[in-house]
Design an enzyme around this catalytic site. Structure first.
Site, short mmCIF file in Angstrom:
data_model
loop_
_atom_site.label_atom_id
_atom_site.label_comp_id
_atom_site.label_asym_id
_atom_site.label_seq_id
_atom_site.Cartn_x
_atom_site.Cartn_y
_atom_site.Cartn_z
N ASP A 106 -4.42 -6.99 4.46
CA ASP A 106 -4.03 -7.11 3.05
C ASP A 106 -4.06 -8.58 2.62
O ASP A 106 -3.83 -8.90 1.46
CB ASP A 106 -2.68 -6.45 2.76
CG ASP A 106 -1.55 -7.01 3.58
OD1 ASP A 106 -1.79 -7.90 4.43
OD2 ASP A 106 -0.41 -6.55 3.39
N SER A 107 -4.42 -9.48 3.57
CA SER A 107 -4.71 -10.87 3.20
C SER A 107 -5.92 -10.93 2.27
O SER A 107 -6.20 -11.98 1.68
CB SER A 107 -4.94 -11.73 4.45
OG SER A 107 -5.88 -11.11 5.31
N ASP A 130 -4.78 -2.42 6.95
CA ASP A 130 -3.38 -2.58 6.54
C ASP A 130 -2.98 -1.54 5.50
O ASP A 130 -3.70 -1.34 4.51
CB ASP A 130 -3.17 -3.96 5.90
CG ASP A 130 -2.69 -5.00 6.89
OD1 ASP A 130 -2.02 -4.63 7.88
OD2 ASP A 130 -2.99 -6.19 6.67
N LYS A 185 -2.38 -0.39 10.11
CA LYS A 185 -1.33 -1.32 10.54
C LYS A 185 -0.19 -1.24 9.53
O LYS A 185 -0.44 -1.17 8.32
CB LYS A 185 -1.87 -2.76 10.63
CG LYS A 185 -0.81 -3.80 11.01
CD LYS A 185 -1.40 -5.09 11.55
CE LYS A 185 -1.93 -6.04 10.52
NZ LYS A 185 -0.95 -6.51 9.52
N GLU A 241 3.66 -3.02 8.61
CA GLU A 241 4.59 -4.13 8.85
C GLU A 241 6.02 -3.62 9.00
O GLU A 241 6.47 -2.78 8.21
CB GLU A 241 4.55 -5.13 7.67
CG GLU A 241 3.26 -5.91 7.59
CD GLU A 241 3.29 -7.01 6.52
OE1 GLU A 241 4.37 -7.29 5.95
OE2 GLU A 241 2.21 -7.59 6.27
N GLU A 274 3.43 -12.31 14.41
CA GLU A 274 3.02 -13.41 13.54
C GLU A 274 4.09 -14.49 13.47
O GLU A 274 5.26 -14.22 13.17
CB GLU A 274 2.71 -12.87 12.12
CG GLU A 274 2.24 -13.98 11.19
CD GLU A 274 1.57 -13.47 9.91
OE1 GLU A 274 1.32 -12.25 9.78
OE2 GLU A 274 1.27 -14.32 9.04
#
Ligand code: KIV
Length: 272
Positions: A52-53, A91, A121, A123, A190
């Protein structure tokens, strides 16, 4: 050729588990489009993250929060069309899984069905366990993400190193165990202290992939635009740039402009 033999050389979640067992480090980068995905897959990368970057590096947003599920699916579709070997992880974007496990499953199913990606993925740890559990129960592989979780940036307030204090470190180690118990096939760590990342890695069988988490992890991930030096203003300590593409590309475009204006381009050989 059967479907099985066609995909025999693909990296799978089982390959990653075996790599950890064998002590072979896992390489992972982000990609968001067909052309870049083709390059990194041909280079032999193990895992491609449609991160999602993309919200930052592709769309120019300040955070990862604005990117939508439809936009993530668009990026994932473009990547999947290019990839022959790497495992492609996508993501789940902000707002598509938190606090509602049914919504999480629906979001993950959309990604898998509409893009053909291989895994998602998510978070967070204990706080999103119901979502992770439900997604995995549908047969969708889930990669966790602990430490600095950029979708929670407004809770953290800064992008500085996480889990430096004992309490947060303890919570991270407990989340690691939980993610493994829930059946995650791996976890991104991270921006946490290297010693903690090493301890977390040794505490579980699933592979850990670090970004700003030192070397005692099972693999490394970088945002491809950072690795290639396209994003020249972002200079965290953990980043190693392998190229300075910002300057290279800018220089090339400047030379093109000069050639167009001076009538040097196109020349006789470059026309019909
Ligand atoms: O979105 C992303 O690029 C990520 C990596 C930084 C791990 O989550």
């Amino acid at each position: 050729m059967s479907a099985v033999s066609k995909t025999a050389k693909r990296i799978t979640t089982n390959t990653l588990a075996k790599m950890k067992k064998d002590g072979e480090k896992i390489s992972m980068v982000t990609a968001y489009d067909y052309s870049m995905a083709k390059i990194v897959d041909h280079a032999g990368i193990d895992v491609i993250l449609v991160g999602d970057s993309a919200s930052n590096v592709m769309a120019g947003h300040e955070t990862t929060l604005p990117i939508t599920l439809d936009q993530m699916i668009y990026h994932a579709q473009s990547v999947i069309r290019a990839v022959k070997k790497a495992l492609v992880v996508v993501d789940l974007p902000f707002g598509t899984y938190q606090g509602n496990s049914k919504k999480a499953l629906a979001s993950a199913i959309r990604i898998m069905k509409e893009s053909g990606a291989h895994a998602v993925k998510i978070e967070g740890g204990a706080i999103v366990q119901e979502s992770i559990k439900r997604v995995i129960s549908a047969g969708i592989p889930v990669m966790g993400h602990l430490g600095l979780t950029p979708q929670s940036i407004y809770k953290f307030g800064t992008y500085t190193v996480r889990a430096k204090e004992e309490e947060e470190a303890k919570e991270l180690l407990s989340d690691m165990k939980l993610l493994q118990k829930l059946g995650c096939f791996g976890v991104v760590l991270e921006k946490i202290p290297a010693a903690l990342a090493g301890k977390a890695t040794a505490s579980v069988e699933m592979p850990t992939i670090g970004i700003g988490a030192g070397s005692d992890v099972d693999g490394q991930v970088l945002v491809i635009h950072d690795l290639l030096g396209i994003t020249h203003e972002f200079n965290p300590r953990f980043l190693r740039r392998y190229l300075n593409l910002y300057d290279e590309m800018k220089g090339a475009v400047q030379r093109y402009i000069t050639d167009v204006k001076s009538l040097d381009f196109p020349n006789e050989k470059e026309q019909y």
